[in-house]
Design a protein around this motif. Structure first.
Motif, short mmCIF file in Angstrom:
data_model
loop_
_atom_site.label_atom_id
_atom_site.label_comp_id
_atom_site.label_asym_id
_atom_site.label_seq_id
_atom_site.Cartn_x
_atom_site.Cartn_y
_atom_site.Cartn_z
N LEU A 387 0.84 -1.21 0.00
CA LEU A 387 0.00 0.00 0.00
C LEU A 387 0.87 1.25 0.00
CD1 LEU A 387 -2.73 -0.98 2.64
CD2 LEU A 387 -3.09 -0.65 0.17
N PRO A 388 0.53 2.25 -0.81
CA PRO A 388 1.28 3.51 -0.78
C PRO A 388 1.23 4.16 0.61
CG PRO A 388 -0.20 3.44 -2.68
CD PRO A 388 -0.55 2.27 -1.81
N MET A 389 2.37 4.62 1.10
CA MET A 389 2.50 5.33 2.37
C MET A 389 2.25 4.44 3.58
SD MET A 389 0.62 8.88 1.17
CE MET A 389 1.16 9.87 2.54
N PHE A 390 2.18 3.11 3.36
CA PHE A 390 1.97 2.20 4.48
C PHE A 390 3.09 2.28 5.50
CE2 PHE A 390 3.10 -1.96 6.30
CZ PHE A 390 1.96 -2.24 7.04
N ASP A 391 4.33 2.41 5.01
CA ASP A 391 5.49 2.39 5.90
C ASP A 391 5.57 3.60 6.81
OD1 ASP A 391 5.90 3.88 3.57
OD2 ASP A 391 8.08 3.81 3.81
#
Length: 422
Positions: A387-391
């Motif tokens: 997922l984008p920006m999950f981290d």
């Protein structure tokens, strides 16, 4: 009045610690913090002004049960779960702990019993005894913060601390999430109703005029909060030497005031913060007691106040640092839902089928917010690493934005459309 609603003594403990930990990344961390601690409450109040009310009006396209669940969750969060117990802990950290040679769990327990015992007695009268006191305390607290801000700019007492590990990689995002701790976006969903009620009592009944007044009040409150937060960020960012390490912002402020004004200043700060926390706690406990009595129609207001006060005492005894740590996953999970509701309110005039659009946008925000919240709680959510920006703990942003765009294209069901035309 709107500024006073938001300016709680609990709010002033977060910027100093963030400023201390951010080090040379202070501007970036502060920008992220201001976006959630000032920007989001501001746009929430402006959305309330546009919709003509707080949560019930903004959520009118949602099922009534969903709105009730949202309101209940907010009252639990700003009531016995986090915000109300935090007032007692901040009062302890800044009002008593600096004067104790050997603070212990026993002193914390004794203090919270006394603090919330007083809160209970005052809340039984729905806080009316503290109305006048609150009107005096808020200006005094503000004057104290202004004096502190001037002193920080004119005569900083320390130097800039080194950057801590948590602010090394993504200081803006870390500051953004730290701003959740103020819980002011949740509060703004409720304050919109209160401010409009006050305007009606003052004879302002035209919706357009009410919206204008609420918008002006929101801008004034945002300017005041921005000044306070920026000053406290700089205080924390110039406090190395005043403190070598800190677990919370209360320790930093107390040490800074002691360095600037000596013991008399520390006593004044302790008295004002304690009383300010007391008035905030009475307001929160009274509001929660009244809400749950109206929701259930059972037990009566006074019994609900007793329940809230007991719960606050129990929760407060885990300590300020532990309470903040526990609150973070909850706020990370549910803040996106509040943001989604505000976003949907702004987009509503462009929606073809607002009923369906609201449900899609808020459902997506909740699902992906829960993923971020579980990750913040320490659970292994690596299955969602794609997922984008999950981290960085913001996996909800892109899906919610996409859901908002999709929501603009959704049409109302034919049956609903026919009923609307009829």
């Amino acid at each position: 009045m709107t500024f006073a609603f938001f300016l709680g003594a609990g709010n002033i403990i977060f910027p100093p610690l963030a400023g201390f930990l951010a080090g040379e990344h202070l501007p970036s961390a502060m920008s992220g913090f201001l976006l959630t601690a000032v920007g989001l409450p501001l746009v929430t109040l402006l959305a309330a002004a546009m919709a003509g009310g707080g949560l019930p009006t903004m959520g009118r396209y949602l099922p009534p049960l969903v709105v009730t669940i949202m309101a209940t969750a907010i009252f639990i969060i700003i009531g016995p779960a986090f915000a109300a117990p935090r007032t007692g802990l901040v009062a302890y950290e800044m009002g008593l702990k600096p004067f104790l040679a050997h603070p212990s769990q026993f002193t914390l327990t004794l203090y919270t019993l006394v603090f919330f015992g007083v809160v209970l007695l005052l809340s039984l009268n729905q806080g009316r005894l503290l109305d006048a006191v609150g009107k005096i305390l808020t200006p005094i607290l503000l004057l104290l913060l202004i004096s502190l801000a001037v002193a920080v700019f004119m005569n900083p007492q320390g130097t800039q601390p080194p950057v801590s590990e948590v602010y090394q990689a993504q200081p803006f995002v870390k500051g953004f999430i730290e701003g959740y701790n103020t819980m002011d976006t949740f509060a703004a969903l409720m304050f919109g109703m209160l401010i409009l009620d006050v305007l009606r009592q003052k004879g302002v009944t035209e919706k357009r005029v009410q919206s204008r007044y609420l918008a002006i009040a929101a801008l004034i409150a945002a300017a005041g909060l921005g000044f306070v937060y920026i000053s406290l960020f700089i205080l924390g960012g110039t406090s190395l030497g005043v403190v070598d390490s800190a677990n919370n912002g209360g320790e930093i402020i107390s040490a800074y005031v002691l360095s600037l004004f000596g013991t008399p200043g520390l006593w004044i700060l302790a008295a004002i913060v304690t009383l300010a926390c007391l008035t905030t706690a009475v307001g929160l406990v009274s509001a929660c007691g009244d809400y749950f009595f109206r929701l259930t129609g059972k037990l009566g207001y006074r019994r609900w106040v007793v329940i809230m006060s007991v719960l606050c005492t129990l929760v407060a005894n885990i300590g300020l640092n532990s309470l903040i740590a526990l609150s973070v996953p909850v706020l990370v999970a549910f803040y996106p839902v509040a943001v989604a509701l505000v976003l949907a309110t702004y987009l509503q005039p462009l929606m073809r089928g607002p009923v369906m659009a609201y449900r899609v946008i808020l459902a997506v925000a909740l699902i992906f917010g829960l993923i971020d919240g579980l990750q913040a709680a320490g659970l292994d959510m690596s299955v969602f690493h794609w997922l984008p920006m999950f981290d960085i703990g913001m996996a909800w942003v892109i899906p919610t934005a996409v859901a908002s765009i999709v929501g603009l294209t959704l049409s109302a069901p034919k049956r609903k459309a026919a009923e609307a035309q009829a």
